[in-house]
Scaffold this motif. Structure first.
Motif, PDB file in Angstrom:
ATOM      1  N   ASP A   1       0.835  -1.202   0.000  1.00  0.00           N
ATOM      2  CA  ASP A   1       0.000   0.000   0.000  1.00  0.00           C
ATOM      3  C   ASP A   1       0.866   1.247   0.000  1.00  0.00           C
ATOM      4  N   VAL A   2       0.429   2.247  -0.717  1.00  0.00           N
ATOM      5  CA  VAL A   2       1.098   3.547  -0.726  1.00  0.00           C
ATOM      6  C   VAL A   2       0.419   4.431   0.313  1.00  0.00           C
ATOM      7  N   GLY A   3       1.232   5.064   1.155  1.00  0.00           N
ATOM      8  CA  GLY A   3       0.654   5.914   2.177  1.00  0.00           C
ATOM      9  C   GLY A   3       1.615   6.983   2.636  1.00  0.00           C
ATOM     10  N   VAL A   4       1.123   7.786   3.569  1.00  0.00           N
ATOM     11  CA  VAL A   4       1.893   8.896   4.124  1.00  0.00           C
ATOM     12  C   VAL A   4       1.724   8.862   5.636  1.00  0.00           C
ATOM     13  N   ILE A   5       2.820   9.065   6.368  1.00  0.00           N
ATOM     14  CA  ILE A   5       2.739   9.318   7.801  1.00  0.00           C
ATOM     15  C   ILE A   5       2.738  10.830   7.989  1.00  0.00           C
ATOM     16  N   GLU A   6       1.638  11.342   8.531  1.00  0.00           N
ATOM     17  CA  GLU A   6       1.529  12.781   8.716  1.00  0.00           C
ATOM     18  C   GLU A   6       2.378  13.225   9.909  1.00  0.00           C
ATOM     19  N   SER A   7       2.527  14.523  10.060  1.00  0.00           N
ATOM     20  CA  SER A   7       3.391  15.063  11.112  1.00  0.00           C
ATOM     21  C   SER A   7       2.914  14.697  12.511  1.00  0.00           C
ATOM     22  N   ASP A   8       1.613  14.423  12.670  1.00  0.00           N
ATOM     23  CA  ASP A   8       1.091  14.047  13.983  1.00  0.00           C
ATOM     24  C   ASP A   8       1.132  12.538  14.222  1.00  0.00           C
ATOM     25  N   GLY A   9       1.698  11.769  13.283  1.00  0.00           N
ATOM     26  CA  GLY A   9       1.822  10.325  13.434  1.00  0.00           C
ATOM     27  C   GLY A   9       0.678   9.530  12.867  1.00  0.00           C
ATOM     28  N   SER A  10      -0.375  10.177  12.386  1.00  0.00           N
ATOM     29  CA  SER A  10      -1.497   9.449  11.801  1.00  0.00           C
ATOM     30  C   SER A  10      -1.163   9.028  10.368  1.00  0.00           C
ATOM     31  N   LEU A  11      -1.906   8.034   9.882  1.00  0.00           N
ATOM     32  CA  LEU A  11      -1.657   7.474   8.557  1.00  0.00           C
ATOM     33  C   LEU A  11      -2.711   7.938   7.560  1.00  0.00           C
ATOM     34  N   ARG A  12      -2.243   8.154   6.350  1.00  0.00           N
ATOM     35  CA  ARG A  12      -3.148   8.387   5.224  1.00  0.00           C
ATOM     36  C   ARG A  12      -2.783   7.386   4.143  1.00  0.00           C
ATOM     37  N   VAL A  13      -3.717   6.526   3.783  1.00  0.00           N
ATOM     38  CA  VAL A  13      -3.473   5.492   2.775  1.00  0.00           C
ATOM     39  C   VAL A  13      -3.940   6.021   1.430  1.00  0.00           C
ATOM     40  N   ILE A  14      -3.038   6.014   0.465  1.00  0.00           N
ATOM     41  CA  ILE A  14      -3.327   6.599  -0.845  1.00  0.00           C
ATOM     42  C   ILE A  14      -3.840   5.549  -1.823  1.00  0.00           C
ATOM     43  N   GLY A  15      -3.303   4.358  -1.783  1.00  0.00           N
ATOM     44  CA  GLY A  15      -3.707   3.307  -2.724  1.00  0.00           C
ATOM     45  C   GLY A  15      -2.705   2.172  -2.702  1.00  0.00           C
ATOM     46  N   ARG A  16      -2.758   1.332  -3.717  1.00  0.00           N
ATOM     47  CA  ARG A  16      -1.834   0.215  -3.837  1.00  0.00           C
ATOM     48  C   ARG A  16      -0.631   0.600  -4.696  1.00  0.00           C
ATOM     49  N   VAL A  17       0.520   0.018  -4.360  1.00  0.00           N
ATOM     50  CA  VAL A  17       1.709   0.254  -5.171  1.00  0.00           C
ATOM     51  C   VAL A  17       1.455  -0.149  -6.615  1.00  0.00           C
ATOM     52  N   ASP A  18       0.821  -1.312  -6.816  1.00  0.00           N
ATOM     53  CA  ASP A  18       0.595  -1.784  -8.180  1.00  0.00           C
ATOM     54  C   ASP A  18      -0.654  -1.187  -8.810  1.00  0.00           C
ATOM     55  N   ASP A  19      -1.370  -0.300  -8.078  1.00  0.00           N
ATOM     56  CA  ASP A  19      -2.507   0.411  -8.662  1.00  0.00           C
ATOM     57  C   ASP A  19      -2.076   1.692  -9.356  1.00  0.00           C
ATOM     58  N   ALA A  20      -0.871   2.152  -9.053  1.00  0.00           N
ATOM     59  CA  ALA A  20      -0.412   3.421  -9.601  1.00  0.00           C
ATOM     60  C   ALA A  20      -0.467   3.385 -11.127  1.00  0.00           C
ATOM     61  N   VAL A  21      -0.965   4.472 -11.699  1.00  0.00           N
ATOM     62  CA  VAL A  21      -1.052   4.606 -13.152  1.00  0.00           C
ATOM     63  C   VAL A  21       0.108   5.487 -13.605  1.00  0.00           C
ATOM     64  N   ILE A  22       0.907   4.978 -14.534  1.00  0.00           N
ATOM     65  CA  ILE A  22       2.032   5.757 -15.065  1.00  0.00           C
ATOM     66  C   ILE A  22       1.642   6.217 -16.460  1.00  0.00           C
ATOM     67  N   THR A  23       1.351   7.501 -16.581  1.00  0.00           N
ATOM     68  CA  THR A  23       0.874   8.046 -17.849  1.00  0.00           C
ATOM     69  C   THR A  23       1.807   9.168 -18.296  1.00  0.00           C
ATOM     70  N   GLY A  24       2.439   8.976 -19.451  1.00  0.00           N
ATOM     71  CA  GLY A  24       3.385   9.964 -19.952  1.00  0.00           C
ATOM     72  C   GLY A  24       4.548  10.195 -19.013  1.00  0.00           C
ATOM     73  N   GLY A  25       4.939   9.160 -18.265  1.00  0.00           N
ATOM     74  CA  GLY A  25       6.049   9.276 -17.333  1.00  0.00           C
ATOM     75  C   GLY A  25       5.677   9.836 -15.979  1.00  0.00           C
ATOM     76  N   GLU A  26       4.415  10.190 -15.772  1.00  0.00           N
ATOM     77  CA  GLU A  26       3.963  10.738 -14.494  1.00  0.00           C
ATOM     78  C   GLU A  26       3.236   9.661 -13.698  1.00  0.00           C
ATOM     79  N   ASN A  27       3.514   9.613 -12.383  1.00  0.00           N
ATOM     80  CA  ASN A  27       2.815   8.692 -11.499  1.00  0.00           C
ATOM     81  C   ASN A  27       1.511   9.314 -11.019  1.00  0.00           C
ATOM     82  N   VAL A  28       0.427   8.549 -11.155  1.00  0.00           N
ATOM     83  CA  VAL A  28      -0.893   9.002 -10.721  1.00  0.00           C
ATOM     84  C   VAL A  28      -1.437   8.010  -9.706  1.00  0.00           C
ATOM     85  N   HIS A  29      -1.869   8.510  -8.546  1.00  0.00           N
ATOM     86  CA  HIS A  29      -2.453   7.646  -7.528  1.00  0.00           C
ATOM     87  C   HIS A  29      -3.977   7.649  -7.678  1.00  0.00           C
ATOM     88  N   PRO A  30      -4.580   6.501  -8.000  1.00  0.00           N
ATOM     89  CA  PRO A  30      -6.024   6.445  -8.263  1.00  0.00           C
ATOM     90  C   PRO A  30      -6.881   7.016  -7.153  1.00  0.00           C
TER      91      PRO A  30
END
Length: 486
Positions: free
Chosen positions: A365-394
């Motif tokens: 899973d792709v995610g972020v640890i925020e400054s207060d220690g909480s988690l934000r889950v963005i999506g799956r590593v293999d869900d990422a869409v690479i379009t024109g060389g840019e990474n897009v998180h669904p």
């Protein structure tokens, strides 16, 4: 360590341990302990011993609960099998393990089980026809396997996750620290027991000395009746279940927590719970971590609906990219370590080496640890869409689409594109909105390369049994009913 029910039998013998929502029958800890002892004797009469694997092809029911505790009493490993699978799919599960006995219903498949004792919960070949054999309860090490559960398989062939007593106990204790436990707690459990979300309340209630209510597959109308009848203090649901319950009626005031997991909890559902006074606890977890990794309390969820709270006690989460930890605020793969993390996959050393490394379990899973220690889950590593060389998180695109007033749900995937490598595509559930209107809505909210080039509409998003969006099915539906925007 002995089985959990043994300790409950001596600590709270007169407390209600189990309630059957189908019949309203109830068992105290003393009564359930006696029933489990008889079941354990019948399993011994089949030749089942410590370390053996017991396959159970049953939904949530008192019989399943007795089999779980009886298997652990003799030191056997519980292997819950998915009752919703087709016969070929179930055969695949059976072929991945090494069952020493099998208990199911009359309609349960029998192929692939020619060399093991097979018994049923009713009829002439039922387990209750076996003689009760005495024996000494097993005292197994904490790190010994207690259960083997199958992953959902949304990203490939399902794997068999080994869970030890230490994993299950650590998860139960950490969950108690986050949710709280009171002597009169009663956990309503409509989730199937072959998923961690359905198994966990049974295990935890036995440890806490509290009650668990089980009975059959989830049905919205029936669940509302059960919730009103039993006044539970807690319930485990996938987000779609909770959404349907809120559509159909009111949840009881007795609830201290409504634990949602198995799939991301949409911010719109969290906002709905805030307006209705529902104590929602959005959760991020997985089978490999014996359920919860992070859980937000209601006040945290209402103030930050995109986050899933802080990690539970004893659990450490890091964000990794290119093999190195990242600082707070940087997105990368979430890696979990701690006593809840599985020792690995059964009979699959290669998959175990790939997933369990020096930093812990690589969730995918792709995610972020925020400054207060909480988690934000963005999506799956293999869900990422690479379009024109840019990474897009669904998940980012789906969140923007869901913010449109005419959109109820949205899933975003990538499809091959001869010019850009992949193009961003969306499957949308909503009324009275067109693809052109949605793309215009995304202007100013998303960079051009992130805006969906292909949009399709559906009555509902395809989901797995655990409530997770079935992304391959989404791709197929987009291919078949899309409206291309250039």
């Amino acid at each position: 360590m002995r089985d959990l029910l043994h300790y409950g039998r001596h600590a709270t013998p007169e407390s209600v341990a189990l309630i059957d929502a189908d019949t309203d029958e109830r068992w105290t800890y003393a009564e359930l302990d006696e029933a489990v002892e008889r079941t354990a004797g019948r399993l011994r009469s089949l030749g089942l011993e410590a370390g053996d694997q017991l396959g159970v092809h049953l939904g949530g029911s008192p019989v399943f609960v007795r089999l779980l505790h009886a298997a652990w009493r003799i030191g056997a490993i519980l292997v819950p099998l998915n009752t919703r699978l087709s016969r070929p799919e179930l055969r695949t599960q059976i072929d991945q393990v090494d069952l020493d006995a099998f208990v199911g219903r009359d309609e349960s498949p029998k192929t692939g089980l020619e060399d093991v004792p097979v018994r049923f919960v009713e009829g002439s070949g039922s387990l209750t026809n076996e003689s009760v054999t005495g024996g000494t309860p097993a005292d197994r090490p904490l790190d010994g396997p207690r259960a083997m559960l199958f992953t959902s398989g949304t990203t490939g062939e399902p794997k068999v996750v080994v869970l030890s007593a230490r994993n299950l106990l650590a998860s139960a204790v950490a969950s108690a620290f986050r949710l709280g436990v009171l002597p009169d707690d009663r956990w309503y459990d409509p989730l199937p027991p072959y998923h961690m979300g359905g198994l966990a309340p049974v295990v935890r209630s036995a440890l806490y000395g509290t009650s668990v209510v089980v009975g059959g597959e989830f049905d919205t109308a029936r669940a509302l009746v059960d919730l009103d009848r039993y006044d539970p203090t807690g319930v485990s649901l996938v987000p779609t279940m909770l959404d349907r319950l809120l559509d159909a009626g009111e949840l009881p005031d007795s609830l201290r927590f409504v634990l949602t997991g198995g799939a991301p909890t949409p911010p719109e559902l969290i906002e709905r719970c805030e307006g209705r006074g529902v104590p929602i606890h959005p959760t991020y977890g997985m089978t490999e971590t014996a359920s919860q990794v992070a859980t937000a309390r209601p006040e945290e969820a209402f103030s930050n609906p995109e986050r899933v709270g802080r990690p539970l006690a004893f659990t450490q989460v890091q964000v990794i990219a290119d093999g190195e930890p990242l600082p707070p605020g940087e997105p990368g793969e979430l890696v979990v370590r701690g006593p809840t993390v599985s020792p690995g996959y059964y009979d699959d050393a290669e998959a175990t080496r790939a997933a369990f490394g020096s930093y812990g379990y690589r969730t995918g899973d792709v995610g972020v640890i925020e400054s207060d220690g909480s988690l934000r889950v963005i999506g799956r590593v293999d869900d990422a869409v690479i379009t024109g060389g840019e990474n897009v998180h669904p998940a980012e695109i789906a969140s923007v689409l869901r913010s449109h007033p005419a959109v109820d749900e949205a899933a975003v995937v990538g499809l091959p594109d001869p010019e850009w490598g992949e193009r961003v595509c969306a499957l949308v559930v909503g009324n009275e909105v067109t693809a052109e209107e949605l793309r215009a809505f995304c202007e100013g909210r998303l960079a051009d390369y992130k805006r969906p080039k292909t949009i399709a509409f559906a009555d509902a998003l395809p989901r797995t049994a655990s409530g997770t969006v079935d992304r391959e099915a989404v791709r197929e539906r987009v291919r078949s009913r899309s409206e291309r925007l250039e």
